[in-house]
Design a protein around this motif. Sequence first.
Motif, PDB file in Angstrom:
ATOM      1  N   ASP A 184       0.689  -1.120  -0.033  1.00 19.52           N
ATOM      2  CA  ASP A 184      -0.018  -0.046  -0.027  1.00 19.52           C
ATOM      3  C   ASP A 184       0.850   1.130   0.083  1.00 19.52           C
ATOM      4  N   ASP A 185       0.242   2.409  -0.147  1.00 21.88           N
ATOM      5  CA  ASP A 185       0.908   3.459  -0.580  1.00 21.88           C
ATOM      6  C   ASP A 185       1.862   3.787   0.610  1.00 21.88           C
ATOM      7  N   ALA A 186       3.143   4.039   0.749  1.00 20.42           N
ATOM      8  CA  ALA A 186       3.786   4.605   1.920  1.00 20.42           C
ATOM      9  C   ALA A 186       4.527   5.819   1.689  1.00 20.42           C
ATOM     10  N   LEU A 209       5.096   9.705   2.365  1.00 19.46           N
ATOM     11  CA  LEU A 209       4.787  10.830   3.255  1.00 19.46           C
ATOM     12  C   LEU A 209       3.944  11.741   2.615  1.00 19.46           C
ATOM     13  N   PRO A 210       2.526  11.801   3.182  1.00 15.62           N
ATOM     14  CA  PRO A 210       1.598  12.777   2.321  1.00 15.62           C
ATOM     15  C   PRO A 210       1.786  14.270   2.482  1.00 15.62           C
ATOM     16  N   TRP A 211       2.713  14.447   3.541  1.00 23.59           N
ATOM     17  CA  TRP A 211       2.936  16.023   3.626  1.00 23.59           C
ATOM     18  C   TRP A 211       4.402  16.490   3.087  1.00 23.59           C
ATOM     19  N   ARG A 212       5.023  15.573   2.300  1.00 22.83           N
ATOM     20  CA  ARG A 212       6.315  15.841   1.636  1.00 22.83           C
ATOM     21  C   ARG A 212       5.695  15.766   0.181  1.00 22.83           C
ATOM     22  N   LEU A 248      14.393  11.894   0.906  1.00 23.11           N
ATOM     23  CA  LEU A 248      14.228  11.390   2.379  1.00 23.11           C
ATOM     24  C   LEU A 248      15.619  10.301   2.669  1.00 23.11           C
ATOM     25  N   ARG A 284       4.622  18.413  -6.780  1.00 19.21           N
ATOM     26  CA  ARG A 284       3.234  17.892  -6.265  1.00 19.21           C
ATOM     27  C   ARG A 284       3.153  17.203  -5.068  1.00 19.21           C
ATOM     28  N   LEU A 285       2.105  17.037  -4.276  1.00 21.77           N
ATOM     29  CA  LEU A 285       2.127  16.236  -3.256  1.00 21.77           C
ATOM     30  C   LEU A 285       1.689  14.983  -3.890  1.00 21.77           C
ATOM     31  N   HIS A 294      -0.819  13.034  -2.921  1.00 21.58           N
ATOM     32  CA  HIS A 294      -2.515  12.576  -3.376  1.00 21.58           C
ATOM     33  C   HIS A 294      -2.731  13.263  -4.571  1.00 21.58           C
ATOM     34  N   SER A 335      -1.604   9.918  -9.713  1.00 15.29           N
ATOM     35  CA  SER A 335      -2.337   8.959  -9.619  1.00 15.29           C
ATOM     36  C   SER A 335      -1.610   7.702  -9.310  1.00 15.29           C
ATOM     37  N   ARG A 366      12.118   6.557  -4.869  1.00 18.55           N
ATOM     38  CA  ARG A 366      12.517   6.686  -3.251  1.00 18.55           C
ATOM     39  C   ARG A 366      13.544   5.750  -2.944  1.00 18.55           C
TER      40      ARG A 366
END
Lengths: 236, 303
Positions: free
Chosen positions: A71-73, A75-78, A86, A117-118, A120, A123, A134
Amino acid sequence: MLGRPGAPVLHGLDLDVPPGEVLTVVGPSGCGKSTLLRTLAGLLPVLGGRVTQDDEPLVRPHADRALIFQDDALLPWRTVHANVELPLVIRGVPRAARRARAAEWLERVGLTGHARRLPHQLSGGQRQRVQLARALAGAPRAVLMDEPFGALDAQTRAGMQRLLVEVLDGTHATVVFVTHDVDEAVFLGDRIALLDGAGTARVLGVPHPRERAAHDAAATVALRRQVLESLGSLGT
Amino acid sequence: MTTSAEEDTASAGESTAATTAPVRPVAAAAPRRRRPWPRYALRAASLLAALGLWQLLTTLKVTLWLRFAQFPTVTQVAHTFAGRLGTGAYWQDLTDSLTRILTGFALAAVLGVVVGTAIARSPLASDLLSPVLEVLRPIPAIALVPVAILLFPSNEQGIVFITFTAAFFPVMVSTRHAVRALTPVWEEAVLTMGGGRWRVLGSVVLPGALPGILGGLSVGIGVSWICVISAEMISGAYGVGYRTWQDYTIVDYPGVFVGMTTIGLLGWLTSTAVELAGRRLTRWLPRTENTAPSAYLIRKGTP
Ligand SMILES: Nc1ncnc2c1ncn2[C@@H]1O[C@H](COP(=O)(O)OP(=O)(O)OP(=O)(O)O)[C@@H](O)[C@H]1O
Ligand SMILES: [Mg+2]
């Protein structure tokens, strides 16, 4: 013996992955493929027996073994760029160098235009490409991939497989690639490990690893049938 | 299983030559949603209507069970307010109260986040701290005035202590919940990149829990105002609360209302500041179209 404390899943597994090999792992759902990868990553303790890397027992996560999650891992704020950067930040790579390396990896996975972009805003397939960038940006010796393309449509998946072969080329990374797609396992792997419910693995060699042209070669077709048959007999 | 796998095989085989998904052109950054002017007008109108009603009820000295005869009118209050603005004492009170609340709140924010995180992540910290904190939590901060008087050498520190206690618990509790609710996969990702404990705390736990923590901060700043004003009223060491109570004892009702208006405006200002800072820090949160404000933030109404 591998599994979570109090809930062992794999008993009596004996598996050896030589450096630089791509090992694909297939098996029925719930047989412990994710458990195996997490143990190899060092996220789960070994319940019994030995798990080693270069004859050293493997006890904790290390930047040497990158894990690409089912599943998507991200970091949504980066931002996409900051996510890829990172592992380099953690390794203490100086700012200028890590910027350049992250940009280079984003270019290799074709996401240069999305760097700011973030997650979220991307796609699902693009997010998996960011995870790939990453994982590889940290120059790990081993990449553990847990059904990374599982949620993608067949077209995108084929593109991602091509991309993976392309980017792995030249990294000499050892890869353990979990998939439930037999075709993917046969295409990407040097060898295929078939896990059964009891946790024993049957390892089969792949005749033409990573050659699209060999899709219909007799040996490939035979291997595919053999894998499907064993899965069928194991399956529910 | 077998058949579906075979279907996969066929379709994937055909699409061998397919390229990766075409890269879309970079869309312009999402347009900043500004509150359109009719909404501002509506807000101003609501405030003005309330003031108008107040003025009407008080000038007519309406007595319909509720008695507005002794109630100061808006113009009286405005007049007194204007007079006070010119005095040094007003600004001294205001600075006193703001200093107390900001000190207490800042301490509460830092310690609340630290303690909440520790309790959520360490069973040892939880065993050591939770029982004490859970017993202390139900005690209203203002009931700690006797304790503050016993403990602290000066009133000043006592008031800051009470303000701190009031804001600490909402921040600590919301941090604890937010940290416990974090998706484990984020932490695992950082661990597999070779990150250690501090890296996980700084790169995953704090940013990930921030939307939840902000809820606690928002509540905390509101409760802090209640407590700083009450503490000032009780302990009498200057400040807006002290002045308001003082005006009441000498039956200067317009003065009381100046005090209340000041508290209202300051409270509004500080909670808006917390909220704006929070929104800046959590720009990354995916938002549903149309509704710009984050669901995590507790929106405070105008006073
Ligand atoms: N957090 C957990 N706690 C206890 N048991 C778990 C946990 N997660 C998974 N399991 C169990 O461990 C077993 C193996 O799970 P695992 O996730 O390794 O399967 P998998 O082979 O990856 O399956 P899939 O192909 O569906 O991803 C399953 O029986 C599952 O129920
Ligand atoms: Mg799995």
